[in-house]
Design an enzyme around this catalytic site. Structure first.
Site, PDB file in Angstrom:
ATOM      1  N   LEU A   6       5.894  14.448  94.835  1.00 46.02           N
ATOM      2  CA  LEU A   6       5.122  15.687  94.987  1.00 46.02           C
ATOM      3  C   LEU A   6       5.456  16.667  93.868  1.00 46.02           C
ATOM      4  O   LEU A   6       6.609  16.827  93.486  1.00 46.02           O
ATOM      5  CB  LEU A   6       5.415  16.336  96.345  1.00 46.02           C
ATOM      6  CG  LEU A   6       5.097  15.485  97.569  1.00 46.02           C
ATOM      7  CD1 LEU A   6       5.314  16.293  98.843  1.00 46.02           C
ATOM      8  CD2 LEU A   6       3.676  14.937  97.524  1.00 46.02           C
ATOM      9  N   GLY A  64       7.826  11.629  97.380  1.00 43.49           N
ATOM     10  CA  GLY A  64       6.425  11.392  97.747  1.00 43.49           C
ATOM     11  C   GLY A  64       5.858  10.111  97.152  1.00 43.49           C
ATOM     12  O   GLY A  64       4.970   9.475  97.735  1.00 43.49           O
ATOM     13  N   ASN A  88      14.283  10.989  98.720  1.00 40.87           N
ATOM     14  CA  ASN A  88      15.453  11.800  98.376  1.00 40.87           C
ATOM     15  C   ASN A  88      15.262  13.286  98.662  1.00 40.87           C
ATOM     16  O   ASN A  88      15.995  14.114  98.139  1.00 40.87           O
ATOM     17  CB  ASN A  88      15.818  11.577  96.901  1.00 40.87           C
ATOM     18  CG  ASN A  88      14.685  11.902  95.951  1.00 40.87           C
ATOM     19  OD1 ASN A  88      13.541  11.578  96.213  1.00 40.87           O
ATOM     20  ND2 ASN A  88      14.998  12.549  94.849  1.00 40.87           N
ATOM     21  N   GLU A  89      14.279  13.621  99.503  1.00 41.69           N
ATOM     22  CA  GLU A  89      13.991  15.017  99.829  1.00 41.69           C
ATOM     23  C   GLU A  89      15.235  15.831 100.190  1.00 41.69           C
ATOM     24  O   GLU A  89      15.397  16.970  99.761  1.00 41.69           O
ATOM     25  CB  GLU A  89      13.010  15.109 101.001  1.00 41.69           C
ATOM     26  CG  GLU A  89      11.556  14.857 100.700  1.00 41.69           C
ATOM     27  CD  GLU A  89      11.193  13.411 100.392  1.00 41.69           C
ATOM     28  OE1 GLU A  89      12.058  12.514 100.493  1.00 41.69           O
ATOM     29  OE2 GLU A  89      10.023  13.191 100.042  1.00 41.69           O
TER      30      GLU A  89
END
Ligand code: NAG
Ligand code: NAG
Length: 243
Positions: A49, A94, A118-119
């Site tokens: 993202l 994302g 890995n957010e």
């Protein structure tokens, strides 16, 4: 479908919108039964993202962006077509969700390429439908650990954990993807599609019935000053690294 949005195929609002229109066209084209997703940019499948869509913008913008992210996932995860990700580069966050939403994942055999959700490394919580998609691919325990740690796994590790289904040398990726598609298309579409829908429906329905709540949740979270601050610092760091 070849992702080509330099420098790193970030999933911006424009990118997501174009991809969504493209997918809708393919879905409605009875002559199209399968799609292979790959990147036209060396070393990266997609960077995930686009952080600039989530930083310093209006709440309306955040909501619009998030609806576009939901939209792509609903389309891809719920697609009647056979979907194969030919991952020829790194695939974080994302971008990993896109790959996980396909029916099959083949990754270029290069330990420098990493993949994972890995957010949490950025202080962001992956939404429940990212988590559900991940759990459905690798199982609860692996998803739980990998999500909490925000791990990015090298291609060999990703294979071992089941995040990708196979590794092939990069120059063989295209042929392998075509062979996989041929295998999946050898079956009657109807039975395969109903089976796919049976496996995925409850997870899709969960977002469909909580879609607006999920948008508000995202907007509330991303608008927090503490989150905005860490996103700004992160973008500064990226800028410095670049130049
Ligand atoms: C992999 O990456 C290159 C760009 O370096 C691209 O042109 C190629 O088509 C990609 N995909 C596959 C399946 O090889
Ligand atoms: C995930 O890791 C990649 C590669 O290090 C980085 O570019 C990206 O910004 C990270 N994303 C998140 C949401 O932490």
């Amino acid at each position: 479908v070849k992702f080509k949005s330099p420098p790193v195929n970030s999933l911006s609002l424009d990118f997501l919108t174009e991809l969504s229109i493209g997918l809708e066209k393919l879905e409605n084209n009875r002559g199209c039964r399968a799609v292979i997703f790959t990147s036209a940019i060396p070393k990266i499948f997609s960077a995930g993202l686009d952080i600039t869509e989530m930083c310093g913008k209006s709440t309306e913008h955040y909501a619009e962006f998030w609806r576009a992210v939901q939209n792509i996932w609903l389309r891809l995860y719920g697609s009647n077509m056979v979907t194969v990700a030919a991952i020829n580069g790194s695939s974080p966050a994302g971008s990993c969700l896109l790959a996980l939403s396909c029916d099959y994942r083949i990754m270029a055999d290069n330990p420098k390429f990493v993949i994972g959700l890995n957010e949490s490394q950025l202080g962001i919580v992956a939404p429940f439908w990212f988590k559900d998609t991940f759990v459905n691919v690798v199982g609860h325990r692996i998803a739980e650990r990998s999500l909490q740690l925000g791990s990015l796994h090298s291609a060999p590790e990703a294979l071992q954990l089941g995040i990708v289904d196979e590794l092939v040398p990069e120059e063989k990726l295209q042929d392998k993807a075509a062979a996989v598609v041929a295998q999946w298309l050898a079956l009657p579409d109807h039975a395969r599609q109903i089976t796919k829908s049976m496996m995925r429906k409850s997870v899709l329905d969960r977002l469909l019935t909580h879609q607006e709540e999920d948008v508000q949740n995202f907007v509330g979270f991303i608008s927090k000053e503490s989150i905005q601050k860490s996103l700004r610092m992160y973008m500064e760091m990226l800028k410095k690294r670049k130049g």
